[in-house]
Write an enzyme that holds these catalytic residues in place. Structure first.
Site, PDB file in Angstrom:
ATOM      1  N   TRP A   1     -11.259  -2.245  -9.246  1.00 56.44           N
ATOM      2  CA  TRP A   1     -11.891  -1.828 -10.508  1.00 56.44           C
ATOM      3  C   TRP A   1     -12.593  -0.493 -10.342  1.00 56.44           C
ATOM      4  CZ3 TRP A   1     -10.164  -4.597 -14.387  1.00 56.44           C
ATOM      5  CH2 TRP A   1      -9.874  -5.951 -14.215  1.00 56.44           C
TER       6      TRP A   1
ATOM      7  N   ASP B   1       0.827  -1.205   0.000  1.00 58.51           N
ATOM      8  CA  ASP B   1       0.000   0.000   0.000  1.00 58.51           C
ATOM      9  C   ASP B   1       0.867   1.263   0.000  1.00 58.51           C
ATOM     10  OD1 ASP B   1      -2.360   1.397  -0.022  1.00 58.51           O
ATOM     11  OD2 ASP B   1      -2.662   1.290   2.147  1.00 58.51           O
TER      12      ASP B   1
ATOM     13  N   LEU C   1      11.587 -20.061  -4.656  1.00 58.21           N
ATOM     14  CA  LEU C   1      10.532 -19.240  -4.054  1.00 58.21           C
ATOM     15  C   LEU C   1       9.203 -19.413  -4.792  1.00 58.21           C
ATOM     16  CD1 LEU C   1      10.027 -16.685  -2.047  1.00 58.21           C
ATOM     17  CD2 LEU C   1      10.141 -15.372  -4.164  1.00 58.21           C
TER      18      LEU C   1
ATOM     19  N   ASN D   1       1.330   3.423  -2.872  1.00 52.21           N
ATOM     20  CA  ASN D   1       1.887   3.891  -4.152  1.00 52.21           C
ATOM     21  C   ASN D   1       1.357   5.281  -4.502  1.00 52.21           C
ATOM     22  OD1 ASN D   1       3.045   1.400  -4.391  1.00 52.21           O
ATOM     23  ND2 ASN D   1       1.666   0.652  -5.988  1.00 52.21           N
TER      24      ASN D   1
ATOM     25  N   HIS E   1       2.707   3.605  -8.915  1.00 53.75           N
ATOM     26  CA  HIS E   1       2.575   2.179  -9.250  1.00 53.75           C
ATOM     27  C   HIS E   1       3.813   1.696 -10.016  1.00 53.75           C
ATOM     28  CE1 HIS E   1      -1.365   2.223  -7.608  1.00 53.75           C
ATOM     29  NE2 HIS E   1      -1.913   2.935  -8.571  1.00 53.75           N
TER      30      HIS E   1
ATOM     31  N   ARG F   1      -0.044   7.628  -2.524  1.00 53.32           N
ATOM     32  CA  ARG F   1       0.409   8.703  -1.618  1.00 53.32           C
ATOM     33  C   ARG F   1       1.875   9.038  -1.845  1.00 53.32           C
ATOM     34  NH1 ARG F   1      -1.222   5.989   3.606  1.00 53.32           N
ATOM     35  NH2 ARG F   1      -1.539   4.261   2.172  1.00 53.32           N
ATOM     36  N   TRP F   2       2.679   8.014  -2.151  1.00 49.73           N
ATOM     37  CA  TRP F   2       4.096   8.272  -2.445  1.00 49.73           C
ATOM     38  C   TRP F   2       4.200   9.245  -3.614  1.00 49.73           C
ATOM     39  CZ3 TRP F   2       7.067   7.723  -6.795  1.00 49.73           C
ATOM     40  CH2 TRP F   2       8.458   7.825  -6.622  1.00 49.73           C
TER      41      TRP F   2
HETATM   42  C1  FPP Z   1      -1.832   0.220  -3.347  1.00 48.80           C
HETATM   43  O1  FPP Z   1      -1.423   1.551  -3.432  1.00 48.80           O
HETATM   44  C2  FPP Z   1      -1.308  -0.552  -4.453  1.00 48.80           C
HETATM   45  C3  FPP Z   1      -2.048  -1.107  -5.437  1.00 48.80           C
HETATM   46  C4  FPP Z   1      -3.525  -0.985  -5.526  1.00 48.80           C
HETATM   47  C5  FPP Z   1      -1.466  -1.853  -6.531  1.00 48.80           C
HETATM   48  C6  FPP Z   1      -0.161  -2.519  -6.266  1.00 48.80           C
HETATM   49  C7  FPP Z   1       0.467  -2.792  -7.564  1.00 48.80           C
HETATM   50  C8  FPP Z   1       1.788  -2.744  -7.833  1.00 48.80           C
HETATM   51  C9  FPP Z   1       2.814  -2.561  -6.822  1.00 48.80           C
HETATM   52  C10 FPP Z   1       2.266  -2.865  -9.231  1.00 48.80           C
HETATM   53  C11 FPP Z   1       1.932  -4.127  -9.956  1.00 48.80           C
HETATM   54  C12 FPP Z   1       2.185  -5.393  -9.211  1.00 48.80           C
HETATM   55  C13 FPP Z   1       2.950  -6.419  -9.648  1.00 48.80           C
HETATM   56  C14 FPP Z   1       2.962  -7.713  -8.881  1.00 48.80           C
HETATM   57  C15 FPP Z   1       3.787  -6.338 -10.828  1.00 48.80           C
HETATM   58  P1  FPP Z   1      -2.532   2.672  -3.465  1.00 48.80           P
HETATM   59  O2  FPP Z   1      -2.683   3.137  -4.857  1.00 48.80           O
HETATM   60  O3  FPP Z   1      -3.779   2.187  -2.808  1.00 48.80           O
HETATM   61  O4  FPP Z   1      -1.848   3.783  -2.598  1.00 48.80           O
HETATM   62  P2  FPP Z   1      -2.564   4.858  -1.676  1.00 48.80           P
HETATM   63  O5  FPP Z   1      -3.159   4.114  -0.510  1.00 48.80           O
HETATM   64  O6  FPP Z   1      -1.440   5.737  -1.272  1.00 48.80           O
HETATM   65  O7  FPP Z   1      -3.587   5.560  -2.522  1.00 48.80           O
END
Ligand code: FPP
Length: 251
Positions: free
Chosen positions: A74, A25, A136, A27, A42, A29-30
């Protein structure tokens, strides 16, 4: 977390968690903190996936399960969903050869409903190619929701009972587990969630009955091998009692 996040803490090689599951989790906010589009978060998240897969193998973890896309994701804006699909496809196309060479076995959990044909096809091919690998076991949760998984398992059992294949009165936890997407995988010993939130968000609800949870403040794109090791170190300080069921039963 108990250990500093910038150094690999000393770990007890005899109690490395066999199965680690991660809610990746933070991505969005980063990216937002850096005035970047969420999709850039992402993209950086995929780099953390690579780091984490390698680090898990190096630390002696046997099973790694990553929550890549939930059945609720989705609902996100269309461009964010399509960028996530692009990243997943690219990850499988570009990283599969290397993972295969590193003896990684890829598994996928979740429903194929609504999934792009191309994504579903790539995943099936990747699972098939790596099925005999002995290193793994990397399980990618895609279009996954734990309630949906349990409903699908219950439905499959109900159909078998209706067709006389099984006795409804004999259905037990083991039979239900055999119909979950995770059939054959051990339960996670450790679940890590990055990004500072402390909830399970419909991930592995059945399987995490006795899992230890570690919450990490870092956003997923910042996640490092040292942070994974720090979570493992914290896990190693926990006392797992599994509800003391065996002791009570034998009393
Ligand atoms: C949550 O961050 C993350 C996701 C919904 C998607 C995770 C996907 C990846 C890391 C990339 C693809 C994966 C693979 C296995 C190649 P968020 O967007 O909910 O962050 P936020 O809480 O800060 O809004």
């Amino acid at each position: 977390m108990a250990a500093p996040e910038d150094a690999v803490p000393p770990l007890d090689a005899n109690s490395v968690p066999r199965h680690v599951a991660i809610i990746m989790d933070g991505n969005g906010r980063w990216a937002e903190q850096r005035s970047l589009p969420r999709t850039e978060g992402h993209r950086r998240g995929v780099a953390s996936v690579r780091t984490c897969v390698r680090a898990a193998a190096e630390l002696g973890i046997r099973y790694l399960t990553l929550y890549a896309f939930s059945s609720e994701n989705w609902r996100r804006p269309r461009n964010e969903v399509s960028e996530l699909m692009v990243l997943l496809k690219r990850f499988i196309r570009r990283d599969l050869v290397e993972m295969h060479e590193e003896n990684v076995q890829l598994r996928v959990i979740g429903s194929e409903d609504h999934a792009e044909d191309e994504v579903a096809k790539l995943m099936r091919e990747a699972v098939h190619l790596t099925r005999n690998n002995t290193g793994l076991v990397l399980t990618v949760a895609f279009n996954y929701g734990a309630r949906d998984e349990i409903v699908r398992a219950a439905r499959a059992l109900a159909i078998k009972a209706h067709e006389g294949e099984i006795d409804p009165a004999a259905i037990d936890a083991e039979q239900l587990e055999d119909h979950l997407d995770t059939a054959g995988l051990p339960e996670p010993d450790l679940l890590i969630r990055t990004g500072g939130e402390q909830r399970i968000s419909n991930f592995l609800l059945w399987q995490c009955a006795y899992t230890e949870f570690v919450f990490c403040h870092a956003f997923w794109p910042e996640f490092t091998k040292e942070m994974l090791a720090a979570a493992v170190a914290e896990y190693q300080h926990r006392e797992r009692r599994f509800g003391g069921i065996k002791a009570r039963c034998s009393a």
